[in-house]
Scaffold this active site. Structure first.
Site, PDB file in Angstrom:
ATOM      1  N   HIS A 161       7.265  14.573 -10.953  1.00  0.00           N
ATOM      2  CA  HIS A 161       5.829  14.275 -12.144  1.00  0.00           C
ATOM      3  C   HIS A 161       5.802  12.553 -11.692  1.00  0.00           C
ATOM      4  CE1 HIS A 161       6.939  17.745 -13.602  1.00  0.00           C
ATOM      5  NE2 HIS A 161       7.801  17.567 -13.489  1.00  0.00           N
ATOM      6  N   SER A 282      -9.888  -8.759   0.655  1.00  0.00           N
ATOM      7  CA  SER A 282     -11.394  -8.955  -0.148  1.00  0.00           C
ATOM      8  C   SER A 282     -12.513 -10.054   0.257  1.00  0.00           C
ATOM      9  CB  SER A 282     -10.440  -8.668  -1.580  1.00  0.00           C
ATOM     10  OG  SER A 282     -11.620  -9.117  -2.465  1.00  0.00           O
ATOM     11  N   LYS A 288      -6.007 -10.734  -2.727  1.00  0.00           N
ATOM     12  CA  LYS A 288      -6.427  -9.639  -1.977  1.00  0.00           C
ATOM     13  C   LYS A 288      -4.757  -8.751  -1.110  1.00  0.00           C
ATOM     14  CE  LYS A 288      -7.838  -6.384  -4.247  1.00  0.00           C
ATOM     15  NZ  LYS A 288      -7.198  -5.468  -5.150  1.00  0.00           N
ATOM     16  N   GLU A 295      -5.200   4.103   3.198  1.00  0.00           N
ATOM     17  CA  GLU A 295      -6.601   4.681   2.509  1.00  0.00           C
ATOM     18  C   GLU A 295      -7.470   5.817   3.267  1.00  0.00           C
ATOM     19  OE1 GLU A 295      -8.266   2.192  -1.040  1.00  0.00           O
ATOM     20  OE2 GLU A 295      -7.641   0.858   0.696  1.00  0.00           O
TER      21      GLU A 295
END
Ligand code: ARG
Length: 463
Positions: A161, A282, A288, A295
């Site tokens: 979970h 970024s 970043k 992704e």
């Protein structure tokens, strides 16, 4: 209505050429030119067989086989002009062959049809892709095995979970993916073995009255045997669907792993550091480092699932034998194959380059009462307590630790004994994460000794 002369390959009964829209919806050359090499290999095998069976002369077959090589080299060097009016790769190649060698080209289509031709070409293409996917899977699995070997005894939290459950080893987690991709490899190999029957010679749908030798063409093209039923041979796209369905399951695995990498590389987790080579920055936030490759793998998987559903949908309503609907098979498979190969390569690169942050993994492994089950097991083993009761006692200890804002090993013996008087200091041994993982030696368990066995087994299997 555009009036054009009728098609040079099948226009005998037509007075007028097709409308521009008809040509646009009908043509597949824009994408099936990717099967040029397969089409020419199939035609060369067919020509050789026609001569061996005495259906065409040796000199005509030689001219066809040579001419086809010329056409292939024109296509490979980009010197070939593809024509939409000629619909597809099959007719583009044959029409060019006619220009190159003249009259003998007209005998190539004896005893075959575009229906068995396209099925053969497409099977050859899918077969090559299955082999390429198998290679890419093995490369990825080798990268995972290396990670597992390096960190066979590094501890990390195991989750259910996405809540801390029990400590596991980094090696064990890496090897879980090796098992998953190993099943994908098995599916790809099964699909290849099942698909390897040659449709060529099934002709339009019924076979042919020419004395063709289907064993010969099948063998020439590396198939195990000719397909046994001509109606099935021209209308079967199971091989493409098996490719897409095994690709979908593999893609689902890649996506799950990509999701873990996204989570693990976040500042909140810091389980792994992805290499600069497989991250991006970024344009506004200088700090970043984004896991874009992971992704995009996660996202691209949708195209592969989509291709599988699209082709299943194309096929589900088709009566035997060939229908033009089946021309819609190729773009789906090409796109899925391209994206699967890209996703496999990107995942291999990320896994090879990433470094696991051993300290962060270990710190996280011990938090969240991850050794509560070890504590309960100790009560069962040492005090002979029924597991249900041990579960309850442990729950009270967890609640106590939570109340004090500490982890289980930080409770004192007196604290423990206030919940159950027979608890002794030995209990602290099982509360350490290293002891916890080392104790899980059951077959398939997370103990480093078991992980190293699996690493050795897969190294052997992967060569
Ligand atoms: N371009 C066609 C396809 O991809 C080739 C077969 C055409 N056969 C036919 N009878 N029109 O399916």
């Amino acid at each position: 209505m555009t009036q054009k002369s009728s098609n040079q390959m099948w226009g005998g009964r037509f007075a007028a050429g097709p409308d521009a829209i008809m040509e646009a919806i009908n043509a597949s050359i824009g994408f099936d030119k990717r099967m040029a090499a397969q089409d020419i290999a199939g035609s060369r095998a067919h020509a050789a067989m026609l001569a061996a069976a005495g259906i065409v002369s040796d000199s005509d077959a030689d001219a066809m086989r040579e001419g086809l090589l010329t056409v292939l080299s024109e296509i490979e060097t980009g010197d070939f002009t593809f024509s939409t009016a000629l619909e597809d790769i099959h007719m583009n190649v044959e029409a060019r062959l006619k220009e190159v060698i003249g009259a003998p080209a007209g005998r190539l289509h004896t005893g075959r049809s575009r229906n068995d031709q396209v099925a053969t070409d497409f099977k050859l293409w899918v077969r090559d892709q299955l082999d390429a996917v198998a290679d890419a899977l093995q490369a990825l699995m080798r990268a995972l095995v290396s990670q597992a070997e390096a960190g066979a005894d590094w501890v990390m939290p195991g989750f259910t979970h996405l809540q801390t459950a029990q400590p596991v080893t980094w090696g064990h987690h890496m090897m879980a993916y090796v098992e998953m991709f190993g099943r994908d490899l098995g599916r790809v190999r099964d699909a290849r073995a099942r698909m390897n029957e040659c449709p060529l010679g099934a002709a339009a749908l019924a076979g042919t009255s020419f004395p063709i030798d289907r064993e010969m063409t099948a063998q020439d093209l590396g198939f195990d045997r000719p397909s046994a039923n001509s109606l099935d041979a021209v209308s079967d796209r199971d091989f493409a669907l098996e490719f897409l369905s095994s690709a979908s399951i593999c893609a689902m695995h890649l996506s799950r792993m990509a999701e873990e990498l996204v989570i693990w590389s976040s500042a909140q987790f810091r389980f792994v550091t992805l290499s600069d080579r497989f991250s991006t920055g970024s344009s506004i936030m200088p700090q970043k480092k984004n896991p874009d490759a992971a992704e995009l793998i996660r996202a691209k998987i949708g195209r592969i699932f989509g291709a599988n559903v699209a082709l299943m949908t194309v096929m589900k309503g088709l009566p035997l034998a060939y229908s033009k609907d089946m021309q819609e098979d190729k773009e789906q498979v090409f796109d899925a194959a391209d994206n699967l190969m890209l996703a496999l390569a990107a995942m291999e690169g990320m896994v090879k380059d990433m470094s696991a942050n051993r300290e962060s993994l270990e710190a996280a492994a011990g938090s969240g009462f991850s050794t509560a089950t070890d504590l309960a097991d100790w009560l069962v083993r040492v005090l002979d307590m029924p597991f249900r009761e041990a579960h309850h006692v442990t729950g009270s200890l967890v609640a106590m630790a939570e109340g004090k804002g500490v982890d289980l090993p930080d409770l004192s013996l007196a604290d423990m004994q206030s919940v159950h008087s027979e608890i002794t200091a030995d209990i602290f041994e099982v509360l350490g994460v290293h002891n916890s993982v080392a104790s899980r030696t059951s077959y398939g368990g997370t103990a480093p000794v078991r992980v190293r066995e699996q690493v050795a087994r897969w190294k052997e299997l992967l060569g």
